[in-house]
Design an enzyme around this catalytic site. Structure first.
Site, short mmCIF file in Angstrom:
data_model
loop_
_atom_site.label_atom_id
_atom_site.label_comp_id
_atom_site.label_asym_id
_atom_site.label_seq_id
_atom_site.Cartn_x
_atom_site.Cartn_y
_atom_site.Cartn_z
N ARG A 54 -11.74 -0.62 57.45
CA ARG A 54 -11.54 -0.74 58.90
C ARG A 54 -11.88 -2.13 59.40
NH1 ARG A 54 -15.62 3.57 60.79
NH2 ARG A 54 -16.38 2.86 58.80
N VAL A 98 -7.04 4.19 59.95
CA VAL A 98 -6.33 5.27 59.24
C VAL A 98 -5.43 6.11 60.14
CG1 VAL A 98 -7.90 5.50 57.28
CG2 VAL A 98 -8.31 6.83 59.36
N HIS A 181 -17.53 13.73 39.59
CA HIS A 181 -17.86 12.73 38.57
C HIS A 181 -18.70 13.30 37.42
CE1 HIS A 181 -21.69 12.14 40.75
NE2 HIS A 181 -22.15 11.59 39.65
N LYS A 185 -18.92 12.55 32.84
CA LYS A 185 -20.10 12.12 32.08
C LYS A 185 -19.89 12.45 30.61
CE LYS A 185 -23.43 12.63 35.86
NZ LYS A 185 -24.17 11.40 36.05
N GLU A 219 -33.31 14.95 41.31
CA GLU A 219 -33.22 13.52 41.61
C GLU A 219 -34.52 13.06 42.25
OE1 GLU A 219 -29.16 12.15 43.01
OE2 GLU A 219 -29.40 14.06 44.05
N ASP A 238 -23.20 19.47 48.65
CA ASP A 238 -23.18 18.15 47.99
C ASP A 238 -23.26 18.28 46.47
OD1 ASP A 238 -23.26 15.29 47.97
OD2 ASP A 238 -25.44 15.35 47.70
N HIS A 243 -20.88 19.99 41.32
CA HIS A 243 -21.48 19.57 40.04
C HIS A 243 -22.12 20.74 39.27
CE1 HIS A 243 -20.66 15.68 41.59
NE2 HIS A 243 -21.81 15.46 42.20
N LYS A 343 -33.48 16.65 46.01
CA LYS A 343 -33.78 15.23 46.16
C LYS A 343 -35.30 15.09 46.26
CE LYS A 343 -29.46 13.60 47.78
NZ LYS A 343 -28.81 13.18 46.55
#
Ligand code: BG6
Length: 491
Positions: A54, A98, A181, A185, A219, A238, A243, A343
């Site tokens: 942007r 966009v 993702h 791995k 994490e 999330d 995952h 987290k």
């Protein structure tokens, strides 16, 4: 669902067009991954990368952004100044609002005709529909184009379906790469080899020989600068919906007939469809939500979630989740799967623990009772496989003690390991869909997650507080203790 085959288009030059080119994901993950792919000769010779953002940047300003925000993530050890300059030469920056059709018309002038276009949408999923509609109207989509959609794709089943339907009007299923993702791995791909490349575990990989399965992705980082996104999202959307469920699928799936994309995705889909839907009672009994409070991680004091920048003072976003999950099929009947992520936990670790059934009867009087062998597959930070078993303690008596058979995969293979994003980007360029989610898979995952999200929304309870630097609220310990199980770090 069967995915039609996309044209292979092996020799076409590549225009990689990254929406969100000035964002955090691009800076930290995508651009470093593309650099590594470039250095190792895994991008077509005639590649250009069009970063879309942007901000009214010139090309030079974008390159300075890369220098400052991306290069550090490549790492000093691998960066080569001349190669980095050659990499920068591939880039153009295009400012796009966009929602503005005119901006896509300008983009169409910058993108070369007759090339293979890969559109990487590293933006909020709310924008996916708008972007794809405009790309199509500007004549940028043809049979050689591919689109990569970042997770979380939608925020519930209805929004995911709406996105899939609208993206699907311009791209067929073989052109859509829904990225998770974790599937890129090395260690996660190795899980398939552990299960399907070795015969020894096959007969034992089912009830009643397996007592429980734990999947933990812990994490140490907090929410950092992503509060705007994270507070709307929470750990279930999330991490778990994508995952952790993908890891569960690989652990629980039947052997696919081959490694072809549909063969693998068909088996994962069956697992997702077999997940027992949680009732309100199950949600009260089998789910634990947490939110970190101030504490210390690695000896450093850290803030609580509610004190983080841009987090509303009354936020109910969960930064920790533990769940007891059941798979309703023959192989896994009555085997609890415990999923846990958070987290600001005590240490960064992703691991899968397969706990085998207890000894049926012990003829050896001294030693642990109710012992179940454990297979511990650590995915990160180290890549290792341990088989925990009992051995005789040296000496005159018959004393048994737990010991480990240890396989350190980083010692066994010293070759360079590509990061997940690098591997997946190369898959997109080469048209390999196996490690991406198919539409029905993604929707099955949301169909299972939706009732939990709804149940939490209806509840007046807040997430339970847990001190940063611990393994989450004590209720997570109780969740497994009810079945005489302890989390891996407590055993
Ligand atoms: C992302 C989540 O998908 O995965 C992040 O959005 C999380 O919140 C990250 O930190 C974890 O990935 P990894 O590869 O560090 O385990």
């Amino acid at each position: 669902m069967t995915t039609q085959t996309a044209p292979a288009s092996p020799d076409l030059p590549l225009d990689m067009i990254i929406f969100g080119g000035g964002g955090d994901l691009s800076a930290r993950k995508l651009l470093p991954a593309l650099y590594m792919a470039h250095v190792h000769g895994n991008l077509p010779a005639d590649t250009r990368i069009l970063a879309i953002g942007r901000r009214p940047w010139s090309r030079d300003e974008y390159l300075s952004f890369m220098e400052e925000h991306s290069k550090p993530f490549v790492g000093d050890k691998v960066i080569d100044a001349a190669a980095w300059d050659r990499f920068l030469a591939l880039f153009e920056y295009v400012q796009v609002d966009v929602g503005s059709g005119d901006d896509y018309a300008r983009l169409a002038q910058v993108s070369r005709p007759g090339v293979r276009r890969v559109f990487y949408l590293a933006t909020s999923p709310n924008l996916f529909t708008t972007i794809c509609d405009h790309l199509a109207s500007a004549g940028l989509v043809d049979e050689h184009s591919r689109v990569v959609l970042e997770k979380p794709l939608g925020s519930d089943l209805a929004s995911a379906q709406a996105i899939n339907t609208s993206v699907g009007t311009h791209f067929n299923e073989a052109q859509i790469y829904r990225i998770d993702h974790y599937l890129g791995k090395e260690t996660v791909q190795n899980l398939m080899v552990l299960r399907f490349g070795n015969a020894i575990f096959g007969p034992l990989w089912q009830a009643p020989y397996i007592k429980s399965v734990q999947i933990t992705v812990a994490e140490t980082v907090g929410v950092g600068s992503r509060a705007g996104f994270y507070d709307e999202t929470g750990a279930l959307r999330d991490m778990v919906q994508n995952h952790l469920l993908q890891l569960l699928c690989i652990v629980a799936m039947e052997p696919p007939v081959s490694l072809d994309p549909d063969a693998v995705r068909d088996e994962k889909l069956k697992v997702l469809r077999s997940l027992r839907r949680m009732t309100p009672e199950d949600i009260a009994h089998d789910t634990v939500r947490g939110q970190y409070t101030a504490g210390a991680v690695g000896g450093e004091p850290v803030k609580g979630y509610l004190q983080e920048d841009n987090v509303p003072a009354d936020s109910r976003a969960e930064t920790f989740v533990a769940l007891r999950v059941h798979i309703n099929n023959w192989r896994w009947a009555n085997v609890p799967f415990f999923l846990r992520t958070g987290k600001r936990m005590q240490k960064k670790v992703s691991e899968i623990v397969i706990e085998f059934a207890d000894l049926p009867f012990s003829i050896i009087p001294s030693g642990p009772r109710n012992y179940g062998n454990r297979l511990v597959i650590q995915l990160q930070p180290a890549e290792s496989i341990q088989l925990q078993m009992l051995a005789k303690e040296p000496g005159s008596g018959m004393h048994m003690l737990p010991v480990n058979l240890n396989l350190d995969l980083e010692q066994a293979f010293t070759e360079r390991r590509a990061e997940a994003y690098e591997r997946l980007l190369i898959d997109v360029v080469r048209g390999r869909l196996t490690h991406f989610m198919r539409r029905d898979e993604l929707e099955a995952a949301w169909a299972w997650a939706d009732p939990i999200l709804e149940g939490w929304k209806q509840s007046s309870d807040r997430p339970r507080g847990y001190t940063a630097g611990t393994f989450g609220p004590s209720a997570a310990t109780t969740l497994v203790a009810r079945e005489n199980i302890v989390w891996a770090e407590e055993s």
